[in-house]
Design a protein around this motif. Structure first.
Motif, PDB file in Angstrom:
ATOM      1  N   VAL A 212      11.789  -1.480  -5.482  1.00  0.00           N
ATOM      2  CA  VAL A 212      12.309  -2.158  -4.290  1.00  0.00           C
ATOM      3  C   VAL A 212      13.757  -2.547  -4.582  1.00  0.00           C
ATOM      4  N   GLN A 213      14.677  -2.081  -3.747  1.00  0.00           N
ATOM      5  CA  GLN A 213      16.104  -2.222  -4.021  1.00  0.00           C
ATOM      6  C   GLN A 213      16.784  -3.125  -2.986  1.00  0.00           C
TER       7      GLN A 213
ATOM      8  N   VAL B  66      12.602  -9.471   1.415  1.00  0.00           N
ATOM      9  CA  VAL B  66      12.309  -8.686   0.211  1.00  0.00           C
ATOM     10  C   VAL B  66      10.848  -8.886  -0.195  1.00  0.00           C
TER      11      VAL B  66
ATOM     12  N   SER C  40      11.971   4.769  -4.094  1.00  0.00           N
ATOM     13  CA  SER C  40      13.004   3.733  -4.091  1.00  0.00           C
ATOM     14  C   SER C  40      13.123   3.232  -2.656  1.00  0.00           C
ATOM     15  N   LEU C  41      12.698   2.000  -2.433  1.00  0.00           N
ATOM     16  CA  LEU C  41      12.603   1.426  -1.089  1.00  0.00           C
ATOM     17  C   LEU C  41      13.704   0.389  -0.936  1.00  0.00           C
ATOM     18  N   THR C  42      14.716   0.725  -0.163  1.00  0.00           N
ATOM     19  CA  THR C  42      15.905  -0.115  -0.063  1.00  0.00           C
ATOM     20  C   THR C  42      15.794  -1.097   1.097  1.00  0.00           C
TER      21      THR C  42
ATOM     22  N   ILE D  51      12.121  -4.545  -9.222  1.00  0.00           N
ATOM     23  CA  ILE D  51      13.135  -5.045  -8.304  1.00  0.00           C
ATOM     24  C   ILE D  51      14.469  -4.514  -8.802  1.00  0.00           C
TER      25      ILE D  51
ATOM     26  N   LEU E  87       8.326  -6.768   1.719  1.00  0.00           N
ATOM     27  CA  LEU E  87       8.229  -5.375   1.295  1.00  0.00           C
ATOM     28  C   LEU E  87       7.441  -5.259  -0.011  1.00  0.00           C
ATOM     29  N   VAL E  88       7.689  -6.168  -0.940  1.00  0.00           N
ATOM     30  CA  VAL E  88       6.946  -6.161  -2.197  1.00  0.00           C
ATOM     31  C   VAL E  88       5.454  -6.347  -1.933  1.00  0.00           C
TER      32      VAL E  88
ATOM     33  N   VAL F  92       3.927  -3.118  -0.698  1.00  0.00           N
ATOM     34  CA  VAL F  92       3.773  -2.130  -1.765  1.00  0.00           C
ATOM     35  C   VAL F  92       2.643  -2.523  -2.711  1.00  0.00           C
TER      36      VAL F  92
ATOM     37  N   ILE G  32       5.818  -2.738  -9.776  1.00  0.00           N
ATOM     38  CA  ILE G  32       6.907  -2.806  -8.806  1.00  0.00           C
ATOM     39  C   ILE G  32       8.164  -3.301  -9.499  1.00  0.00           C
TER      40      ILE G  32
ATOM     41  N   ASN H 117       6.805   1.713  -7.986  1.00  0.00           N
ATOM     42  CA  ASN H 117       7.843   1.788  -6.963  1.00  0.00           C
ATOM     43  C   ASN H 117       8.985   0.834  -7.274  1.00  0.00           C
TER      44      ASN H 117
END
Length: 247
Positions: A184-185, A219, A238-240, A140, A222-223, A226, A138, A182
């Motif tokens: 995470v943005q 944040v 890309s998961l914003t 960031i 979400l991490v 995933v 993952i 993935n």
């Protein structure tokens, strides 16, 4: 049983801010967690002892500059030696030096690239040597890796855009091992480096749809998703999490 029970995670740059929140959340979900830090052994110790171990988790802090290839690779090896495995790598360590691009010294640009790109690649390459099938990588990244709406972040945004493409390319290479990759943005997140009460806060809030800064725990949530079993079919994404900044 917690969804990450029996798994080991390494969070780079995990002594403060988003990284500390991610480490605490993964531990809460059952993972054994190692964190790396460049400076601030006391802060790293507080994450390990107060936020994780006192809550019943297991953690380890490792001093490793994200721009030092040997230190990064050694941190991966130390995590595996200490816990016996590495199932989740969170490439969280990052650096921004906000200023106009033409005024940015090349040594500062080199440092941003070394931490945000080279360090990520070194950590990921070493982790893949030890990671079993079904692991998780993952990144960031940042919402500015897709869209830059404010001056002063050119070099940083370029590195985060590179992280996005690195994620997509690597996802295809390791898919046969059922390892997902993935990105995470985050957008504007309230941390000590970018506080919601700081000088940069007002223009950043104005760019969001939700009219507020995000929280580190948002944040981390979400991490954690995933990293877990329910996200096994999500890779190369890309998961914003930016409050609608890029909407």
């Amino acid at each position: 049983m917690s969804k990450l029970e029996g798994r080991t995670a390494l969070v780079t740059g995990g002594s403060r801010g988003i990284g500390a929140a991610i480490a605490a959340r993964l531990a809460h979900d059952g993972a054994k967690v190692a964190i790396t830090y460049t400076k601030g052994a006391e802060a790293a110790g507080a994450v390990v002892h107060r936020r994780i171990e006192q809550a019943g988790g297991t953690a380890l802090a490792i001093q490793a500059d994200a721009a030092d290839d040997h230190a990064v690779a050694a941190a991966i090896k130390q995590t595996v030696a200490h816990f016996g495995s590495l199932d989740v790598l969170v490439n969280n360590a990052g650096l921004a030096i906000p200023k106009p691009f033409e005024e940015t010294p090349i040594d500062e640009i080199d440092r941003v690239i070394a931490v945000n790109i080279r360090g990520v690649m070194v950590a990921t390459q070493e982790a893949l040597k030890h990671m079993p099938d079904g692991g998780r990588i993952i990144m960031i990244g940042s919402c500015v890796g897709e869209r830059v709406m404010a001056p002063g972040l050119v070099a940083y945004a370029a590195t985060k855009g590179a992280v996005k493409i690195f994620t997509q390319g690597l996802a295809r290479e390791v898919a046969a091992r059922r390892i997902t990759v993935n990105d995470v943005q985050p957008g504007p997140i309230d941390t000590d480096l970018n506080p919601a009460s700081g000088d940069w806060a007002t223009p950043q809030i104005a760019l969001t749809a939700l009219n507020r800064y995000g929280h580190v725990d948002e944040v981390a949530a979400l991490v954690a998703f995933v990293a877990g079993p329910e996200a096994a079919y999500i890779t190369g994404a890309s998961l914003t999490v930016d409050g609608g900044t890029n909407a």
